[in-house]
Write a protein that holds these residues in place. Sequence first.
Motif, PDB file in Angstrom:
ATOM      1  N   GLY A 690       0.029  67.473  13.334  1.00  0.00           N
ATOM      2  CA  GLY A 690      -0.745  66.611  14.220  1.00  0.00           C
ATOM      3  C   GLY A 690      -0.148  66.522  15.606  1.00  0.00           C
ATOM      4  O   GLY A 690       0.714  67.307  16.017  1.00  0.00           O
ATOM      5  N   TYR A 691      -0.587  65.501  16.318  1.00  0.00           N
ATOM      6  CA  TYR A 691      -0.186  65.292  17.711  1.00  0.00           C
ATOM      7  C   TYR A 691       0.959  64.288  17.767  1.00  0.00           C
ATOM      8  O   TYR A 691       0.848  63.171  17.255  1.00  0.00           O
ATOM      9  CB  TYR A 691      -1.376  64.770  18.516  1.00  0.00           C
ATOM     10  CG  TYR A 691      -0.995  64.253  19.890  1.00  0.00           C
ATOM     11  CD1 TYR A 691      -0.572  65.117  20.892  1.00  0.00           C
ATOM     12  CD2 TYR A 691      -1.061  62.891  20.173  1.00  0.00           C
ATOM     13  CE1 TYR A 691      -0.216  64.642  22.137  1.00  0.00           C
ATOM     14  CE2 TYR A 691      -0.715  62.406  21.423  1.00  0.00           C
ATOM     15  CZ  TYR A 691      -0.293  63.280  22.401  1.00  0.00           C
ATOM     16  OH  TYR A 691       0.059  62.803  23.631  1.00  0.00           O
ATOM     17  N   TYR A 692       2.058  64.709  18.384  1.00  0.00           N
ATOM     18  CA  TYR A 692       3.206  63.848  18.611  1.00  0.00           C
ATOM     19  C   TYR A 692       3.300  63.578  20.115  1.00  0.00           C
ATOM     20  O   TYR A 692       3.491  64.510  20.898  1.00  0.00           O
ATOM     21  CB  TYR A 692       4.501  64.513  18.136  1.00  0.00           C
ATOM     22  CG  TYR A 692       4.564  64.728  16.644  1.00  0.00           C
ATOM     23  CD1 TYR A 692       5.152  63.794  15.802  1.00  0.00           C
ATOM     24  CD2 TYR A 692       4.034  65.895  16.077  1.00  0.00           C
ATOM     25  CE1 TYR A 692       5.211  64.011  14.422  1.00  0.00           C
ATOM     26  CE2 TYR A 692       4.092  66.118  14.710  1.00  0.00           C
ATOM     27  CZ  TYR A 692       4.685  65.166  13.889  1.00  0.00           C
ATOM     28  OH  TYR A 692       4.733  65.370  12.533  1.00  0.00           O
ATOM     29  N   PRO A 693       3.127  62.346  20.555  1.00  0.00           N
ATOM     30  CA  PRO A 693       3.160  62.069  22.004  1.00  0.00           C
ATOM     31  C   PRO A 693       4.540  62.343  22.576  1.00  0.00           C
ATOM     32  O   PRO A 693       5.554  62.216  21.884  1.00  0.00           O
ATOM     33  CB  PRO A 693       2.797  60.581  22.085  1.00  0.00           C
ATOM     34  CG  PRO A 693       3.159  60.023  20.751  1.00  0.00           C
ATOM     35  CD  PRO A 693       2.939  61.118  19.756  1.00  0.00           C
ATOM     36  N   ASN A 699       3.934  60.276  30.601  1.00  0.00           N
ATOM     37  CA  ASN A 699       3.147  61.462  30.307  1.00  0.00           C
ATOM     38  C   ASN A 699       2.435  61.374  28.972  1.00  0.00           C
ATOM     39  O   ASN A 699       1.776  62.318  28.552  1.00  0.00           O
ATOM     40  CB  ASN A 699       4.049  62.706  30.305  1.00  0.00           C
ATOM     41  CG  ASN A 699       4.667  62.941  31.668  1.00  0.00           C
ATOM     42  OD1 ASN A 699       4.067  62.625  32.687  1.00  0.00           O
ATOM     43  ND2 ASN A 699       5.867  63.500  31.679  1.00  0.00           N
ATOM     44  N   SER A 700       2.574  60.259  28.296  1.00  0.00           N
ATOM     45  CA  SER A 700       1.944  60.107  26.993  1.00  0.00           C
ATOM     46  C   SER A 700       0.431  59.977  27.150  1.00  0.00           C
ATOM     47  O   SER A 700      -0.063  59.308  28.042  1.00  0.00           O
ATOM     48  CB  SER A 700       2.505  58.886  26.279  1.00  0.00           C
ATOM     49  OG  SER A 700       1.851  58.694  25.037  1.00  0.00           O
ATOM     50  N   PRO A 744      -2.141  69.084  22.118  1.00  0.00           N
ATOM     51  CA  PRO A 744      -1.110  69.983  21.579  1.00  0.00           C
ATOM     52  C   PRO A 744      -0.541  69.408  20.284  1.00  0.00           C
ATOM     53  O   PRO A 744      -0.108  68.252  20.247  1.00  0.00           O
ATOM     54  CB  PRO A 744      -0.060  70.044  22.693  1.00  0.00           C
ATOM     55  CG  PRO A 744      -0.276  68.785  23.482  1.00  0.00           C
ATOM     56  CD  PRO A 744      -1.736  68.478  23.405  1.00  0.00           C
ATOM     57  N   LYS A 745      -0.548  70.199  19.250  1.00  0.00           N
ATOM     58  CA  LYS A 745      -0.114  69.720  17.926  1.00  0.00           C
ATOM     59  C   LYS A 745       1.067  70.543  17.424  1.00  0.00           C
ATOM     60  O   LYS A 745       1.299  71.662  17.886  1.00  0.00           O
ATOM     61  CB  LYS A 745      -1.284  69.801  16.935  1.00  0.00           C
ATOM     62  CG  LYS A 745      -2.405  68.816  17.236  1.00  0.00           C
ATOM     63  CD  LYS A 745      -3.608  69.039  16.379  1.00  0.00           C
ATOM     64  CE  LYS A 745      -4.384  70.251  16.814  1.00  0.00           C
ATOM     65  NZ  LYS A 745      -5.012  70.081  18.130  1.00  0.00           N
ATOM     66  N   LYS A 746       1.782  69.961  16.492  1.00  0.00           N
ATOM     67  CA  LYS A 746       2.937  70.602  15.879  1.00  0.00           C
ATOM     68  C   LYS A 746       2.833  70.526  14.362  1.00  0.00           C
ATOM     69  O   LYS A 746       2.220  69.610  13.812  1.00  0.00           O
ATOM     70  CB  LYS A 746       4.245  69.927  16.314  1.00  0.00           C
ATOM     71  CG  LYS A 746       4.648  70.186  17.752  1.00  0.00           C
ATOM     72  CD  LYS A 746       6.004  69.545  18.050  1.00  0.00           C
ATOM     73  CE  LYS A 746       6.435  69.807  19.477  1.00  0.00           C
ATOM     74  NZ  LYS A 746       7.750  69.194  19.779  1.00  0.00           N
ATOM     75  N   ALA A 762       6.837  74.013  14.487  1.00  0.00           N
ATOM     76  CA  ALA A 762       6.089  75.108  15.122  1.00  0.00           C
ATOM     77  C   ALA A 762       4.841  74.551  15.766  1.00  0.00           C
ATOM     78  O   ALA A 762       4.161  73.703  15.194  1.00  0.00           O
ATOM     79  CB  ALA A 762       5.730  76.183  14.094  1.00  0.00           C
ATOM     80  N   GLY A 763       4.572  75.028  16.984  1.00  0.00           N
ATOM     81  CA  GLY A 763       3.326  74.659  17.656  1.00  0.00           C
ATOM     82  C   GLY A 763       2.158  75.465  17.136  1.00  0.00           C
ATOM     83  O   GLY A 763       2.300  76.342  16.266  1.00  0.00           O
TER      84      GLY A 763
END
Length: 777
Positions: A690-693, A699-700, A744-746, A762-763
């Motif tokens: 998922g998305y990690y701010p 910039n969040s 952008p998710k990881k 990993a992205g």
Amino acid sequence: MPRFPGHSEDRGAANGFSQSEDDRGSSRRGLNGRRDGNSDRDSLSDADYDRLMEYPDDVDYYSLLGLSRTPPPSDADIRSAYRSLTLSFHPDKQPAHLREAAKQQFEQIREAYETLIDPKKRTVYDLLGAEGVRREWSAGGAMGKGGAAEKQQVGVKALNPEEFRRWFLDTMKARERKVLDSLVQSKGSISLAIDATSMISADEEEDYVYIQLPTLRPSSYAIGYSFRTPLPSFKELLGKVEETENGTEESENDNDPSKQAIQSEVTFSASVGGKLQNPMREAKFMYPDGTEEVKRVAMPLIMIAQNISLGASINHGFRNVASTKGLFGKLPLSFLEGADASVTGLLLPFPTVEAVVAKAIAPFPGTKPLIFTFRTGFFRSIFQSLPVFGLQVTRELDVGRTVYCSWSSGTLNWPAFIQELLSPIVDLGVSLDDVLSRPTQMSKVEIGYISAPRGSRTTEEEDEEDEDDIDVPVTRKCEVGAAESWQIQVDASPQGGGLSVVYGRNLFSYKGEEKLRSEWSTEGYHPISQDHAARPVRLEIQSTVGVDLSLGWHISGTRQVSDFTRMGLGVGVQANKGLVMSVSWNRLGQKIKLPIAICPLPLVSTEIAALAVILPWATYCGFEFGVIRPRERKRRRLALAKRQRQLEKQIAKRRAESQQAIDLMSEQVLRRQAREEENGGLVITKAEYGYYPPRNKKNSTGESKVIDVTIPVAALVDHGQLIIPREVIKFQIIGFYDPAPLRPKKLKIWYRFGGKEHLVEAGDSEGVTCPMRSHLI
């Protein structure tokens, strides 16, 4: 003993899969995240807008089966992935309350397997996607009932994958060419000249120039129309067919797309032009008091036809001439191999015939060829004058850089001694009526240099494309950036000569990737994505200098206003009309042009010319930046909001499907993980996606949105290894879904191997290989 697939301590090496060269794969990978994760969602760039509008709704079959596109998976890899998923999703192996969900998942998995295991379907899928496979295998498609494969008796089924790819690309190019030809099968042009010179007047005594509302009067017109059609061969005219080995009757060129592309064509054309006049007539008026008065009265507008033409031309490309039997297989006709030829004949205004042959010849092996274009024609009776000859030599210096030199003999009468010798037999004299009615062509020499944008053609060249062009390829590239072009030409003839310079470039455009006018080429399929940026204005500036140092100029701007329509505005000085402003409209070969004479030549000055250029330009700029662009930004905002709402509504549905998939595979995956634990193998203890701010709050872009994908990741473990290729769209893996579209998710994976804990991140654009020593905590 635990074994590691690699010993690199560098995480980049662990994820170091080669970048896929597949266009569709690379474009889809770009959809998963932004290049700049700190950008604001409310101010999307063009790239973000493209990713949002092209966000994939269809399931990627490679990602569904967990396979890599590059290198292509083998049949064994595809079968292994299918068997592994079948164990978890086969409806017969599920409890009653999960069978319906398992049936839906299993049908999708089976469709992906049947597509990728078939080399021909996989080829089409890599080019056109799942919808393309369904379309081409349905009725009317290339492989369906009534399609090209069925018509071709020499079996397509027997072709290997590479041969099938070439055949399919040729078939798609022929289909596209047929569609394009149907759009531009005919060409028409209308030109109506308007006299508005009364708008500007001058007082020579006081040296003043006055501008007033003009009286518009049509002064001349020109109408032209042409259409082209394939020229039937003698076999088709006589109804002759050939029998194939299996006894079926088939035309020679029916199933060869390459031959269909060079089929001979005939073009019929007609045009008429002349003046428009209001004749005056004297009329006597009688008044009630008995007085009479004679006045000149304007009669209805009449059309005077001065230029009339009617004719046809035949175009043919000579291919495989040297290998044919008969006359064309022998010298000198075999020299026509690879040449293009056309023959044009006119019935009006007087009988004329002209032949053109163009052929590329390389003087030395490995060098760029010289293109020789030879022209000859009879513009008068053969008993009155010699035929006119012309030769042009063209050579490409570099991509987009070309030089040319051309010569024309002009109209030449028979020499005096031949006239004296043949005068008792044939009258070689030229009558006065013939001299006055038929124009005399002067000999001429031209030398020129053309610098065009790499792999592109200017808008003016597209608008004024000569109908005599032979075998013009369908595929051409057009640059979106400035696309500067130059053309310099020097000509000389007995009447005089001059120097002309033409400069062109795009304005109000951005530097973008090259785009193809044709979607199909020998390399593959290149879909033309929608261009969301503001369309450029093509500016053309032409200047000519005569031998007497007389200067002429013309400035024009054209802009694409829809997919197939362009409009333009031009201003220039013409020797016989003065200052002329022209408005043009062009759509798929249909042209309308309105030249408006606004100032007589004696009154043209620098101030008037500058005013005629600046006023239209300022008006257009105000309309472009005051109306067109604000309206386009508003349209984009509405489209973005609508698309974002659609994606947000899909999250709940995807979440439910993901949970069903996890429920279906949990039992099987837990058993496999237990066996891995007993053998000291790879055990997935936890996985999140998922998305990690960002840690920087400035910039969040919101709170974290993460889902648990432990079971789906564990299901990908095979023989003690976990491999997720970088081409795989992670949120399309079975059991995954996208909790934060376009962010952008990881993927974070905690796993145990050899009794030790590991962690890998990993992205979306990175691959994963486990176990690796670099992951050791």
